[in-house]
Design a protein around this motif. Structure first.
Motif, PDB file in Angstrom:
ATOM      1  N   HIS A 172       0.779  -1.250   0.031  1.00  0.00           N
ATOM      2  CA  HIS A 172       0.026   0.115   0.192  1.00  0.00           C
ATOM      3  C   HIS A 172       0.866   1.159   0.098  1.00  0.00           C
ATOM      4  CE1 HIS A 172      -4.184  -1.482   0.528  1.00  0.00           C
ATOM      5  NE2 HIS A 172      -3.564  -2.444   1.304  1.00  0.00           N
ATOM      6  N   GLU A 173       1.758   1.345   0.979  1.00  0.00           N
ATOM      7  CA  GLU A 173       2.789   2.196   0.898  1.00  0.00           C
ATOM      8  C   GLU A 173       3.586   2.793  -0.343  1.00  0.00           C
ATOM      9  OE1 GLU A 173       6.740   3.738   3.534  1.00  0.00           O
ATOM     10  OE2 GLU A 173       5.371   2.177   4.361  1.00  0.00           O
ATOM     11  N   VAL A 174       3.878   1.816  -0.981  1.00  0.00           N
ATOM     12  CA  VAL A 174       4.712   1.930  -2.198  1.00  0.00           C
ATOM     13  C   VAL A 174       3.930   2.298  -3.214  1.00  0.00           C
ATOM     14  CG1 VAL A 174       5.969   0.614  -3.972  1.00  0.00           C
ATOM     15  CG2 VAL A 174       6.857   0.318  -1.694  1.00  0.00           C
ATOM     16  N   LYS A 175       2.769   1.595  -3.306  1.00  0.00           N
ATOM     17  CA  LYS A 175       1.792   2.104  -4.469  1.00  0.00           C
ATOM     18  C   LYS A 175       1.599   3.649  -4.371  1.00  0.00           C
ATOM     19  CE  LYS A 175      -3.156   2.016  -5.511  1.00  0.00           C
ATOM     20  NZ  LYS A 175      -4.437   1.748  -5.219  1.00  0.00           N
ATOM     21  N   HIS A 176       1.296   3.907  -3.092  1.00  0.00           N
ATOM     22  CA  HIS A 176       0.856   5.609  -2.887  1.00  0.00           C
ATOM     23  C   HIS A 176       2.128   6.159  -3.101  1.00  0.00           C
ATOM     24  CE1 HIS A 176      -0.646   9.121  -1.081  1.00  0.00           C
ATOM     25  NE2 HIS A 176       0.334   9.283  -0.420  1.00  0.00           N
ATOM     26  N   GLY A 177       3.241   5.694  -2.836  1.00  0.00           N
ATOM     27  CA  GLY A 177       4.314   6.664  -3.067  1.00  0.00           C
ATOM     28  C   GLY A 177       4.615   6.735  -4.606  1.00  0.00           C
ATOM     29  N   LEU A 178       4.514   5.542  -5.433  1.00  0.00           N
ATOM     30  CA  LEU A 178       4.627   5.638  -6.857  1.00  0.00           C
ATOM     31  C   LEU A 178       3.902   6.502  -7.380  1.00  0.00           C
ATOM     32  CD1 LEU A 178       5.380   1.867  -7.293  1.00  0.00           C
ATOM     33  CD2 LEU A 178       6.942   3.489  -7.621  1.00  0.00           C
ATOM     34  N   LEU A 179       2.371   6.187  -7.372  1.00  0.00           N
ATOM     35  CA  LEU A 179       1.631   7.218  -8.162  1.00  0.00           C
ATOM     36  C   LEU A 179       1.322   8.678  -7.682  1.00  0.00           C
ATOM     37  CD1 LEU A 179      -1.617   4.477  -8.002  1.00  0.00           C
ATOM     38  CD2 LEU A 179       0.384   5.090  -9.814  1.00  0.00           C
ATOM     39  N   SER A 180       1.665   8.983  -6.369  1.00  0.00           N
ATOM     40  CA  SER A 180       1.860  10.318  -5.999  1.00  0.00           C
ATOM     41  C   SER A 180       2.609  11.512  -6.779  1.00  0.00           C
ATOM     42  CB  SER A 180       2.092  10.390  -4.501  1.00  0.00           C
ATOM     43  OG  SER A 180       3.584  10.031  -4.023  1.00  0.00           O
ATOM     44  N   LYS A 181       3.826  10.961  -7.273  1.00  0.00           N
ATOM     45  CA  LYS A 181       4.563  11.934  -7.797  1.00  0.00           C
ATOM     46  C   LYS A 181       4.819  11.186  -9.417  1.00  0.00           C
ATOM     47  CE  LYS A 181       6.659  14.268  -4.266  1.00  0.00           C
ATOM     48  NZ  LYS A 181       8.019  14.722  -3.425  1.00  0.00           N
ATOM     49  N   ARG A 182       4.635  11.601 -10.584  1.00  0.00           N
ATOM     50  CA  ARG A 182       4.911  10.898 -11.635  1.00  0.00           C
ATOM     51  C   ARG A 182       4.601  11.759 -12.893  1.00  0.00           C
ATOM     52  NH1 ARG A 182      -0.653   8.480 -10.927  1.00  0.00           N
ATOM     53  NH2 ARG A 182      -2.327   9.714 -12.198  1.00  0.00           N
ATOM     54  N   HIS A 183       5.182  11.192 -14.127  1.00  0.00           N
ATOM     55  CA  HIS A 183       5.065  11.800 -15.319  1.00  0.00           C
ATOM     56  C   HIS A 183       4.415  10.637 -16.293  1.00  0.00           C
ATOM     57  CE1 HIS A 183       6.633  12.235 -19.583  1.00  0.00           C
ATOM     58  NE2 HIS A 183       6.794  13.635 -19.239  1.00  0.00           N
ATOM     59  N   ILE A 184       3.480  10.964 -17.203  1.00  0.00           N
ATOM     60  CA  ILE A 184       2.982  10.057 -17.842  1.00  0.00           C
ATOM     61  C   ILE A 184       3.036  10.273 -19.312  1.00  0.00           C
ATOM     62  CG2 ILE A 184       0.734   8.861 -18.734  1.00  0.00           C
ATOM     63  CD1 ILE A 184      -0.403   9.405 -15.920  1.00  0.00           C
ATOM     64  N   GLU A 185       3.628   9.305 -20.227  1.00  0.00           N
ATOM     65  CA  GLU A 185       3.654   9.386 -21.481  1.00  0.00           C
ATOM     66  C   GLU A 185       2.999   8.361 -21.990  1.00  0.00           C
ATOM     67  OE1 GLU A 185       6.614  11.239 -24.210  1.00  0.00           O
ATOM     68  OE2 GLU A 185       7.651   9.968 -22.891  1.00  0.00           O
ATOM     69  N   SER A 186       2.245   8.629 -23.408  1.00  0.00           N
ATOM     70  CA  SER A 186       1.163   7.550 -24.016  1.00  0.00           C
ATOM     71  C   SER A 186       1.173   7.905 -25.223  1.00  0.00           C
ATOM     72  CB  SER A 186       0.012   7.931 -23.456  1.00  0.00           C
ATOM     73  OG  SER A 186      -0.864   7.000 -23.974  1.00  0.00           O
ATOM     74  N   LEU A 187       1.294   6.687 -25.957  1.00  0.00           N
ATOM     75  CA  LEU A 187       1.050   6.563 -27.310  1.00  0.00           C
ATOM     76  C   LEU A 187      -0.119   5.981 -27.785  1.00  0.00           C
ATOM     77  CD1 LEU A 187       1.931   6.570 -30.579  1.00  0.00           C
ATOM     78  CD2 LEU A 187       3.343   4.508 -30.187  1.00  0.00           C
ATOM     79  N   VAL A 188      -1.088   6.367 -28.863  1.00  0.00           N
ATOM     80  CA  VAL A 188      -2.344   5.761 -29.381  1.00  0.00           C
ATOM     81  C   VAL A 188      -1.940   5.617 -30.767  1.00  0.00           C
ATOM     82  CG1 VAL A 188      -4.560   5.901 -29.774  1.00  0.00           C
ATOM     83  CG2 VAL A 188      -3.745   6.776 -27.472  1.00  0.00           C
TER      84      VAL A 188
END
Length: 926
Positions: free
Chosen positions: A660-676
């Motif tokens: 739970h702690e690591v999930k929260h930590g990973l998602l709280s600060k992030r950069h998203i890149e996507s290709l469609v």
């Protein structure tokens, strides 16, 4: 002249032209004119395998396969064909099975004629020289030794030993020096000649060629090169005895593996089902048994903590027999509940027997038709092998269609086969570290025991008690009857960046090349927390595995319907990749991303998945030395890649609270890149982007994270020992190119293309160092490098290192003769790097890789062509000279040797024994 010609059944969107015919000498040939082919792909299937081996020379067919590459009457040099293929941008391989052997290669179209000349003589006029036979027996023995600790081979041998000894399947198929040296080399040569003359005849060989050439031109080439072979008829095949004796059915076999593994494998003995290819009864049965939804077998076992995974339908297969396996990965609790699990299996089989099957036929027929009409192209050599093999199995008309044809649905055929799904006709294997055994298999020394299943259990399984939680799957909600192409938009660019912010980038491209209702959608999360060390990386791995276990239950039917997903961890975070049919896919991707954020029900999956992940990490430590050395190389070169050894104890002690702690930590600060990319229009991609952007709005953003690697250039040679219990010595020498630019990348690739067949021939054939030898282009985050590897049961690691270095020094001195191949080598690299994308998935992957490398101009092909045209052979000579003398090249030597220690001073190297300290002090390069 050809005999006969048949129109083959294909689907309406197939733009390729097929022609099947039989030459006057009996050779059956299928040619495929493919306007989109990037190269010619050729495969020959020979109806000969280890079933033909004499009992006093086991492995003879395998040896025969090896010997065909050891020179022939027209091309007497060892590996002449393999060298020719490699220097002209292709590759070649072969394999020997139970009843068939396969030989296949790829080559540029302009060299197809000469390669067919090579191929025809390779197949039909081998030299069988005594010294080559002796060397290849050593090579086969080295292959046997290499696999002596391979659990799959060990289980396979137990299967053989518990089958009918009168059936050729029971024989040792690989061969080694014990079986192949029972006779003198002269006798072995005579046996090889006799087997070759008897089995490698035109009416026992099929050929498939896929190329851009029109079919008639391709057929003319085949006739020119194969007409010299005289008509030959194979011997009349003798009937095979039953695969199993009565006492070998209705039994339980306990097996102890080397790696930590717990499996229940239930095998049902069936006759051959090839004649039912237009009904496909086993496909229906397989999909029902393999359903991973909550009410299927796996869901039932997961809910009770008994199993974590299932695979269905695999098993040995031959012209007269077919095994059907239900393979379950067990928990420790599952090992204690084998009888109850068998009862659940037979209850589920009863459900299939008594359920109307019309809907399942209808669904499967629709799925097969969709897969066939809208399939993304597969690797051309794989397709050529499949088609060459199909000539032996199916009527000419259905050679292409056989895999997809379901035009004769028939409940009675399923019912007929289900009669074989009986407790008295099954073999139960229980694989467990603590299995009670009383035998050792002959060749691989696998501990096992077998006994008849108790009559009271047989009775219980014949009349299993019902379980209301087991239900056949409902209609597939992910199936879509509508797979139309969207309207092409005006002047579509290859790729457009439709959203660009600090913490979110979206790229969109509409496919205008393949014309398929398919697409790929990538979403990558760079997470600041992922950079914080091995503990976070380990718990992240566990979290991703828990999510995959959750998705497995929710979305199995999506995979069946052609909507695929892949959620995976990478060094800076994690990524989600969906692929397949474009209809419903973007919505499916959004649903998965929502689950990634919202799913917190870890308790249900935690213990099972944690044990599975710990076992996987622990088993990595038991891999063969070469695999472990390459894993260690990856961990040394990449800052956020960690060794299994550093992760295994963390995984063992992991808690739900940490996840739970690591999930929260990973998602709280992030950069998203996507290709469609694919069969979507701009407004669909725009809507997807807005949904993703909205999902990202509540989180702290940051820029894309750096993928820096260790900079080895300009520093001392590094020596890294890896303790390993395997008796073989193994070495990997990694040379890092001076610069992460296109020029050095191309020089490294050109060098690997040149050196690969030469080094292989030297190490395997001349020096006979071992079976596992080779070289490879190994870039890390686009920084080029090349690795040479050897694993030997005979020589020390220090000897192997010296041998590689001496080889490179001699190569640097003797490189000039290769100048004549320079243009062919460059053309091979052009084909490899600048060719047309073979399918939509490959194009999407290429574009996604370019985005990952921040190549936003997408001009890699053009830049490669320009840089290649400027390269001269003298540039490669200078590059090799630098490699051999250590000029501006980073050199890292990894070795494993149970018997010998290497002093760094012996190699003028610095000892690298502390990975953490090395990573902290070594400069990085982007």
């Amino acid at each position: 002249m050809t005999i006969g010609s048949t129109t083959l059944l294909t689907h309406s969107l197939d733009n390729r032209q097929y022609q099947f015919c039989q030459l006057n000498n009996g050779l059956r040939v299928l040619v495929v004119e493919d306007p989109n082919a990037e190269a010619s792909s050729v495969a020959a299937t020979v109806a000969n395998g280890h079933f033909s081996d004499p009992t006093d020379c086991l492995g003879l067919s395998h040896l025969l396969e090896h010997m065909l590459f050891q020179g022939n009457q027209k091309y007497p040099l060892v590996d002449a064909f393999a060298t020719f293929i490699s220097l002209h941008g292709g590759y070649i391989n072969a394999a020997t099975g139970s009843e068939y052997s396969h030989y296949y290669f790829s080559i540029t179209d302009e060299h197809l004629a000469q390669s067919l000349d090579h191929f025809a003589h390779l197949l039909t006029q081998p030299l069988f020289e005594i010294n080559a036979i002796e060397k290849e027996i050593q090579a086969i023995d080295a292959e046997f030794s290499l696999k002596i600790n391979d659990d799959l081979r060990r289980l396979y041998e137990v299967h053989k030993e518990t089958s009918n000894p009168a059936h050729p399947f029971s024989q040792f198929s690989v061969g080694n020096k014990t079986t192949l040296n029972q006779r003198s080399n002269k006798d072995v040569r005579r046996l090889l000649e006799e087997l070759h003359q008897k089995m490698y005849v035109t009416r026992n060989i099929t050929l498939c060629v896929i190329s851009t050439l029109d079919n008639q031109a391709c057929l003319n080439l085949i006739k020119q090169n194969f007409d010299f072979i005289t008509d030959g008829t194979p011997p009349v095949s003798t009937s095979l005895p039953p695969l199993y004796l009565p006492e070998q059915l209705g039994i339980r076999i306990n097996i102890t593996p080397l790696k930590a593994a717990r499996r229940l494998i239930v095998t049902f003995a069936l006759p051959s089902v090839i004649r039912h290819y237009r009904t496909k009864p086993l496909s229906i049965i397989s999909e029902l048994l393999a359903d991973e939804g909550q009410n299927g077998l796996l869901g039932h076992f997961k809910a009770r903590g008994l199993a974590t995974n299932i695979s269905v339908g695999g098993g040995i297969e031959g012209s007269t027999f077919r095994d059907f396996n239900v393979n379950l990965q067990l928990t420790e609790l599952g090992l204690t509940q084998i009888d109850a699990m068998l009862e659940s299996l037979f209850h589920y089989i009863q459900l299939i027997k008594h359920h109307a099957k019309e809907r399942f036929f209808s669904e499967k027929k629709a799925l097969l038709l969709q897969e066939w009409k809208f399939a993304d192209a597969i690797k051309a050599t794989d397709e050529a092998i499949g088609l060459a093999s199909a000539i032996f199995c199916y009527p000419e008309k259905h050679i292409v269609a056989s895999e997809y044809l379901l035009d004769k649905p028939d409940d009675s055929v399923i019912d007929e086969l289900l009669r074989y799904f009986s407790p008295t006709n099954m073999r139960v294997k229980v694989v467990s570290p603590n299995a009670k055994t009383n035998r050792l298999s002959h060749w691989y020394k696998t501990p096992y025991a077998f006994e008849s299943i108790a009559p009271d259990l047989i009775e219980k399984l014949l009349y299993p008690k019902g379980d209301l939680s087991l239900i056949l799957p409902d209609e597939n909600p992910f199936l879509s009857p509508d797979h139309t192409l969207v309207k092409q938009e005006t002047c579509p660019a290859a790729l457009q960046q439709t959203v660009k912010t600090t913490n979110f980038n979206l790229w969109f491209g509409q496919d205008d090349q393949f014309g398929l209702p398919r697409g790929d959608c990538y979403v990558s999360f760079d997470c600041e927390a992922a950079m914080q060390g091995v503990e976070i990386a380990t718990i992240k791995k566990l979290w991703i595995a828990i999510l995959n276990s959750h998705f497995q239950q929710l979305y199995y039917q999506a995979n069946v319907a052609g909507l695929n997903y892949h959620l995976y961890s990478h060094q800076c975070g994690f990524s989600l990749h969906t692929s397949g049919f474009s209809t419903k896919q973007l919505r499916f991707n959004q649903e998965l991303i929502e689950q990634i954020h919202s799913f917190d029900g870890f308790t249900k999956h935690f213990e099972q998945v944690k044990q599975q992940q710990w076992q996987s990490l622990h088993n990595n430590l038991l891999n063969k030395p070469i695999n472990r050395l390459f894993n260690r190389l990856s961990a040394l070169m990449q800052q956020n890649t960690h060794t299994p050894l550093s992760m295994v104890n963390i995984m063992e002690k992991a808690t739900i609270e940490q996840v739970h702690e690591v999930k929260h930590g990973l998602l709280s600060k992030r950069h998203i890149e996507s290709l469609v990319y694919g069969n979507w229009c701009a407004n669909e991609a725009d809507h997807f982007g807005k949904e993703l952007q909205q999902k990202n709005a509540g989180y702290i953003g940051h820029e894309k994270l750096s993928r820096s690697i260790s900079n080895l250039c300009g520093h001392d040679i590094l020596l890294h020992p890896l303790p390993c219990e395997h008796p073989d010595a193994a070495v990997v020498i990694y040379y890092q190119a001076p610069h992460a630019n296109l020029r050095d990348s191309l020089l490294t690739i050109l060098l690997e293309q040149l050196v690969s067949p030469v080094f292989f021939n030297f190490a395997r054939q001349q020096a006979q160092l071992g079976y596992l030898v080779g070289s490879g282009y190994v870039p890390f985050n686009q920084h080029p490098g090349i690795a040479f590897y050897l694993q030997s049961p005979q020589y020390s690691a220090q000897y192997l290192i010296t041998t590689i270095r001496n080889f490179l020094q001699k190569l640097a001195i003797n490189l000039q003769p290769f100048k004549k191949n320079w243009q062919d080598m460059k053309r091979g690299v052009v084909k490899q790097l600048c060719g047309k994308d073979a399918n939509l998935g490959m194009k999407s992957q290429r574009l996604w890789s370019a985005i990952g490398n921040q190549d936003y101009s997408f001009m890699q092909k053009q830049n490669t062509l320009r840089e290649l045209s400027d390269l001269e052979f003298s540039d490669l000579m200078a590059f090799v000279d630098g490699l051999a003398l250590g000029k501006n090249i980073g050199e890292l030597i990894l070795y494993s040797d149970q018997k010998h220690h290497i002093a760094p001073s012996d190699l003028n190297a610095i000892l690298l024994d502390d990975i953490s300290a090395f990573k902290k002090r070594t400069p990085l390069v982007k």
